[in-house]
Design an enzyme around this catalytic site. Structure first.
Site, mmCIF file in Angstrom:
data_model
loop_
_atom_site.group_PDB
_atom_site.id
_atom_site.type_symbol
_atom_site.label_atom_id
_atom_site.label_comp_id
_atom_site.label_asym_id
_atom_site.label_seq_id
_atom_site.Cartn_x
_atom_site.Cartn_y
_atom_site.Cartn_z
ATOM 1 N N ASP A 15 30.598 -26.815 3.454
ATOM 2 C CA ASP A 15 30.712 -25.619 4.295
ATOM 3 C C ASP A 15 31.558 -24.560 3.586
ATOM 4 O OD1 ASP A 15 29.593 -27.112 6.753
ATOM 5 O OD2 ASP A 15 31.339 -28.305 6.199
ATOM 6 N N GLU A 270 24.858 -30.025 -0.231
ATOM 7 C CA GLU A 270 24.057 -28.818 -0.372
ATOM 8 C C GLU A 270 24.430 -28.026 -1.622
ATOM 9 O OE1 GLU A 270 23.069 -26.699 3.152
ATOM 10 O OE2 GLU A 270 23.150 -24.750 2.175
HETATM 11 O O1 TRH Z 1 30.986 -32.076 0.005
HETATM 12 P P1 TRH Z 1 29.575 -32.113 0.441
HETATM 13 O O2 TRH Z 1 29.066 -33.422 0.835
HETATM 14 O O3 TRH Z 1 29.440 -31.102 1.589
HETATM 15 C C1 TRH Z 1 28.576 -30.918 2.656
HETATM 16 C C2 TRH Z 1 29.336 -31.050 3.939
HETATM 17 O O4 TRH Z 1 29.536 -32.395 4.204
HETATM 18 C C3 TRH Z 1 28.594 -30.408 5.051
HETATM 19 O O5 TRH Z 1 29.195 -30.643 6.288
HETATM 20 C C4 TRH Z 1 27.184 -30.877 5.038
HETATM 21 O O6 TRH Z 1 26.511 -30.330 6.053
HETATM 22 C C5 TRH Z 1 26.601 -30.496 3.704
HETATM 23 O O7 TRH Z 1 27.297 -31.201 2.682
HETATM 24 C C6 TRH Z 1 25.138 -30.731 3.595
HETATM 25 O O8 TRH Z 1 28.628 -31.569 -0.748
HETATM 26 P P2 TRH Z 1 28.375 -30.134 -1.366
HETATM 27 O O9 TRH Z 1 27.575 -29.307 -0.427
HETATM 28 O O10 TRH Z 1 27.811 -30.360 -2.666
HETATM 29 O O11 TRH Z 1 29.793 -29.467 -1.519
HETATM 30 C C7 TRH Z 1 30.699 -29.839 -2.501
HETATM 31 C C8 TRH Z 1 31.439 -28.627 -3.026
HETATM 32 O O12 TRH Z 1 32.530 -29.031 -3.838
HETATM 33 C C9 TRH Z 1 30.572 -27.738 -3.900
HETATM 34 O O13 TRH Z 1 30.879 -26.371 -3.653
HETATM 35 C C10 TRH Z 1 30.996 -28.090 -5.312
HETATM 36 C C11 TRH Z 1 32.443 -28.380 -5.094
HETATM 37 N N1 TRH Z 1 33.083 -29.240 -6.102
HETATM 38 C C12 TRH Z 1 34.159 -28.719 -6.794
HETATM 39 O O14 TRH Z 1 34.506 -27.537 -6.624
HETATM 40 N N2 TRH Z 1 34.798 -29.520 -7.678
HETATM 41 C C13 TRH Z 1 34.427 -30.808 -7.928
HETATM 42 O O15 TRH Z 1 35.055 -31.501 -8.744
HETATM 43 C C14 TRH Z 1 33.282 -31.303 -7.219
HETATM 44 C C15 TRH Z 1 32.818 -32.711 -7.491
HETATM 45 C C16 TRH Z 1 32.660 -30.500 -6.310
#
Ligand code: TRH
Length: 374
Positions: A15, A270
């Site tokens: 999010d 996402e």
């Molecule tokens: O963390 P996620 O699983 O997030 C979401 C939420 O759970 C949400 O509620 C749900 O509806 C959605 O998934 C589908 O996965 P996501 O979307 O990939 O988000 C992770 C974020 O973290 C992304 O912006 C990349 C960032 N990130 C970093 O900045 N540094 C890191 O080391 C890593 C591994 C990720």
């Protein structure tokens, strides 16, 4: 153009990951003045360490980041209001929107899906009780949707890093990573997954070497159970042909560069899922599990789209791995099938990124939507 983006952190980082990226891009590329309202600033501080989790209001990358406190303090609503992922705006704020002389554009930014109904729903209005209209804005993978977040210089920056061996080595070294020259570099970002141990065993027993990079997160428990001991940050654990290295969670931009450097990226949710597509490298998606298994349909819809143009053997291999990973079992045989088609899957990842890059990016599509609405 003044924008208010509202983000409620439900769980994890998706999010805030999406809204923070969008806010920065609207400012940097669209000349917008953006306020980002976040209820959980600690989540932002994880992906953007410059953020102060205790500050009510701070300027970060020219975005005004405000704490969305439970007790709402009256503010003047912006011209465009984004309610991210149906997070429900404060009632007082909605009342202030209704009281505005010039109406504000109210958008609900939806979750990403490749399902075919998305095109039909993208941009539809819904009448609210107070006479305001709220529009549903869907990101997606076709011209009939709002597109994907993609900063203007993103693909050029990726190409620069991918074509410069020295820059890649230096970047990896800055994270404490020094892989063997011929090792397959794999990044792993996933939810808890019972398929992990079987896959790691297969990688450890393989003829070719793998260096796996794991940013700290929910998969750590499975990883440590498999390893039989706690893993220290930075330390490389060796098992047969497999090296596993635990990394600290990094800033969004660093994570992007890591994805560009890897030969395979396991991503989730996402935002990381989209970023891995822009990396132009093969990926495996751990989809966010939904109630009543609703996520499977979403997974199948994306695979159907992504696999267009692949040979039937490569498509079968991709589907096998993605299904095994999401089912939490059967990764060893699925991985053997993948390896047989690895070259084709690598070439296809580039084709897919190029295919997606022809569509307007999400920030530009939002601005265009606003202009059309005016
Ligand atoms: O963390 P996620 O699983 O997030 C979401 C939420 O759970 C949400 O509620 C749900 O509806 C959605 O998934 C589908 O996965 P996501 O979307 O990939 O988000 C992770 C974020 O973290 C992304 O912006 C990349 C960032 N990130 C970093 O900045 N540094 C890191 O080391 C890593 C591994 C990720």
């Amino acid at each position: 153009m003044r924008w208010d983006i509202f983000c409620r952190v439900v769980d994890n980082y998706g999010d805030i990951g999406v809204t923070w990226r969008l806010a920065r891009q609207l400012v940097a590329e669209q000349g917008a003045a953006v306020r980002l309202w976040v209820d959980d600033l600690a989540a932002l501080a994880r992906i953007c360490p410059q953020a102060d989790a205790d500050s009510d209001c701070q300027l970060l990358s020219s975005v005004e980041v405000c704490h969305w406190a439970q007790a709402w303090q009256a503010v003047e609503p912006a011209d465009v209001v984004i309610e991210a992922f149906a997070c429900e705006l404060p009632a007082e704020y909605v009342a202030a929107m209704a009281a505005r002389k010039a109406p504000a554009l109210w958008l609900n930014l939806e979750y990403l899906s490749a399902e075919s109904w998305v095109e039909g729903c993208h941009g539809l209005p819904s009448m609210q009780g107070n006479g305001l209209q709220k529009f549903f804005f869907f990101p997606g993978f076709s011209a009939g949707t709002g597109g994907l977040l993609r900063e203007s210089g993103l693909l050029a920056a990726r190409d620069r890093l991918q074509s410069d061996a020295r820059a890649r080595t230096d970047f990896l070294a800055s994270l404490g990573i020094s892989p063997l020259t011929d090792a397959r570099l794999v990044s792993l970002f996933a939810y808890e997954n019972s398929a992990l141990a079987g896959w790691l065993d297969a990688l450890a027993g393989a003829d070719t070497t793998t260096h796996m990079l794991v940013p700290e997160g929910r998969i750590l428990g499975d990883l440590q159970r498999w390893a039989g001991s706690p893993l220290m940050l930075g330390e490389v654990m060796q098992r047969g042909a497999l090296s596993v290295q635990l990394l600290p969670f990094m800033q969004q931009d660093q994570y992007d560069a890591l994805l560009w450097c890897c030969d395979l990226n396991l991503v989730r949710g996402e935002d990381s899922f989209v970023r891995a597509q822009w990396a132009g490298r093969p990926l495996v998606w751990h989809i966010y599990p939904q109630q009543e298994e609703a996520h499977w349909e979403k997974l199948e819809a994306f695979m159907a789209l992504y696999c267009r143009g692949l040979s039937s053997e490569a498509e079968a291999a991709l589907r096998l791995v993605w299904r095994a990973w999401n089912a939490g079992e059967g990764m060893a045989p699925a991985w053997a099938a993948w390896l047989e088609r690895a070259d084709e899957l690598a070439a296809h990842a580039q084709v897919w990124a190029r295919r997606q890059a022809v569509y307007a990016d999400l920030a530009a599509a939002l601005v265009q939507f606003y202009r059309n609405w005016l």
